[in-house]
Write a protein that holds these residues in place. Structure first.
Motif, PDB file in Angstrom:
ATOM      1  N   PHE A   5      12.048   5.332   8.265  1.00  0.00           N
ATOM      2  CA  PHE A   5      10.910   6.244   8.292  1.00  0.00           C
ATOM      3  C   PHE A   5       9.674   5.526   8.844  1.00  0.00           C
ATOM      4  O   PHE A   5       8.979   6.038   9.728  1.00  0.00           O
ATOM      5  N   VAL A   6       9.404   4.345   8.308  1.00  0.00           N
ATOM      6  CA  VAL A   6       8.250   3.559   8.752  1.00  0.00           C
ATOM      7  C   VAL A   6       8.383   3.231  10.234  1.00  0.00           C
ATOM      8  O   VAL A   6       7.449   3.434  11.020  1.00  0.00           O
ATOM      9  N   ASN A   7       9.542   2.745  10.614  1.00  0.00           N
ATOM     10  CA  ASN A   7       9.800   2.344  12.000  1.00  0.00           C
ATOM     11  C   ASN A   7       9.605   3.521  12.955  1.00  0.00           C
ATOM     12  O   ASN A   7       8.908   3.412  13.968  1.00  0.00           O
ATOM     13  N   GLU A   8      10.210   4.635  12.637  1.00  0.00           N
ATOM     14  CA  GLU A   8      10.145   5.815  13.497  1.00  0.00           C
ATOM     15  C   GLU A   8       8.697   6.276  13.708  1.00  0.00           C
ATOM     16  O   GLU A   8       8.282   6.570  14.834  1.00  0.00           O
ATOM     17  N   ASN A   9       7.925   6.314  12.644  1.00  0.00           N
ATOM     18  CA  ASN A   9       6.548   6.809  12.751  1.00  0.00           C
ATOM     19  C   ASN A   9       5.607   5.787  13.368  1.00  0.00           C
ATOM     20  O   ASN A   9       4.660   6.157  14.075  1.00  0.00           O
ATOM     21  N   MET A  10       5.868   4.503  13.139  1.00  0.00           N
ATOM     22  CA  MET A  10       5.079   3.470  13.819  1.00  0.00           C
ATOM     23  C   MET A  10       5.345   3.503  15.326  1.00  0.00           C
ATOM     24  O   MET A  10       4.413   3.389  16.119  1.00  0.00           O
ATOM     25  N   GLN A  11       6.602   3.672  15.692  1.00  0.00           N
ATOM     26  CA  GLN A  11       6.931   3.754  17.121  1.00  0.00           C
ATOM     27  C   GLN A  11       6.216   4.927  17.782  1.00  0.00           C
ATOM     28  O   GLN A  11       5.691   4.801  18.890  1.00  0.00           O
ATOM     29  N   GLY A  58       0.815  -1.213   0.000  1.00  0.00           N
ATOM     30  CA  GLY A  58       0.000   0.000   0.000  1.00  0.00           C
ATOM     31  C   GLY A  58       0.848   1.263   0.000  1.00  0.00           C
ATOM     32  O   GLY A  58       0.556   2.220  -0.716  1.00  0.00           O
ATOM     33  N   LEU A  59       1.912   1.253   0.788  1.00  0.00           N
ATOM     34  CA  LEU A  59       2.787   2.428   0.814  1.00  0.00           C
ATOM     35  C   LEU A  59       3.462   2.648  -0.542  1.00  0.00           C
ATOM     36  O   LEU A  59       3.584   3.775  -1.009  1.00  0.00           O
ATOM     37  N   ILE A  60       3.891   1.575  -1.145  1.00  0.00           N
ATOM     38  CA  ILE A  60       4.726   1.685  -2.348  1.00  0.00           C
ATOM     39  C   ILE A  60       3.911   1.837  -3.620  1.00  0.00           C
ATOM     40  O   ILE A  60       4.264   2.629  -4.482  1.00  0.00           O
ATOM     41  N   MET A 111       2.360   9.499   4.462  1.00  0.00           N
ATOM     42  CA  MET A 111       3.089   8.310   4.912  1.00  0.00           C
ATOM     43  C   MET A 111       3.233   8.304   6.430  1.00  0.00           C
ATOM     44  O   MET A 111       3.058   7.267   7.065  1.00  0.00           O
ATOM     45  N   LYS A 112       3.568   9.459   6.986  1.00  0.00           N
ATOM     46  CA  LYS A 112       3.701   9.541   8.448  1.00  0.00           C
ATOM     47  C   LYS A 112       2.399   9.136   9.118  1.00  0.00           C
ATOM     48  O   LYS A 112       2.401   8.387  10.097  1.00  0.00           O
TER      49      LYS A 112
END
Length: 169
Positions: free
Chosen positions: A150-156, A82-84, A95-96
């Protein structure tokens, strides 16, 4: 202006063209890639392994465990797809928000707080599986790594905000 600000902040920018190339040319079998990632994560950390295997509450055999892990890999694949493919890569605020919301969902799955290292284990496993495939160049690997961070940081952020909100109630 955005690339200039990214350089000032010291954060590399997501490169949508490179990320899509990695997705389409290096990670050809998405299901197999994410299954390997999940297995890699389980091999890296016993705590994550217990969580992902549902602490054997619902699984009685190794075949059932593998089925659960494949379902998890499929959900991760759908998220990244979905993101890509939905043209979200070029819109960092969207995305964030998507990643933040996914992090919040993780807070509702967890009965106990995920250790911070669990998030990094997933990121490392995703990079390692791709790197071990031998099908990716350094610049493409860095582009994938930037996306994963980016994904990791915003999911956290979403996860810990949700955990804090739940604890305040």
């Amino acid at each position: 202006m955005g690339s200039f600000l990214s350089r000032l902040r010291g954060r590399p920018r997501i490169q949508p063209t490179r990320v899509k190339a990695v997705w389409n040319e290096c990670i050809i079998d998405h299901a197999a890639y994410f299954h390997k990632v999940v297995l890699n994560v389980c091999a890296r950390d016993e705590g994550i392994k217990d969580i992902l295997r549902c602490r054997n509450k619902y699984t009685k055999s190794e075949d059932e465990v593998d089925f659960v892990l494949r379902l998890l890999a499929e959900r991760i694949e759908v998220f990244f797809n979905g993101l890509i493919t939905d043209e979200v890569l070029g819109n960092s605020s969207e995305m964030k928000q998507i990643c933040y919301q996914m992090g919040k969902q993780h807070a509702s799955y967890a009965t106990e707080t995920f250790k911070l290292v669990y998030w990094d284990e997933f990121t490392l496993a995703m990079i390692e599986v791709l790197e071990d495939s031998g099908s990716i160049g350094r610049d493409d690997l860095r582009a994938w790594q930037t996306l994963l961070h980016f994904v990791n940081e915003n999911m956290q952020e979403g996860y810990f905000d949700a955990r804090t909100d739940n604890n305040e109630r």
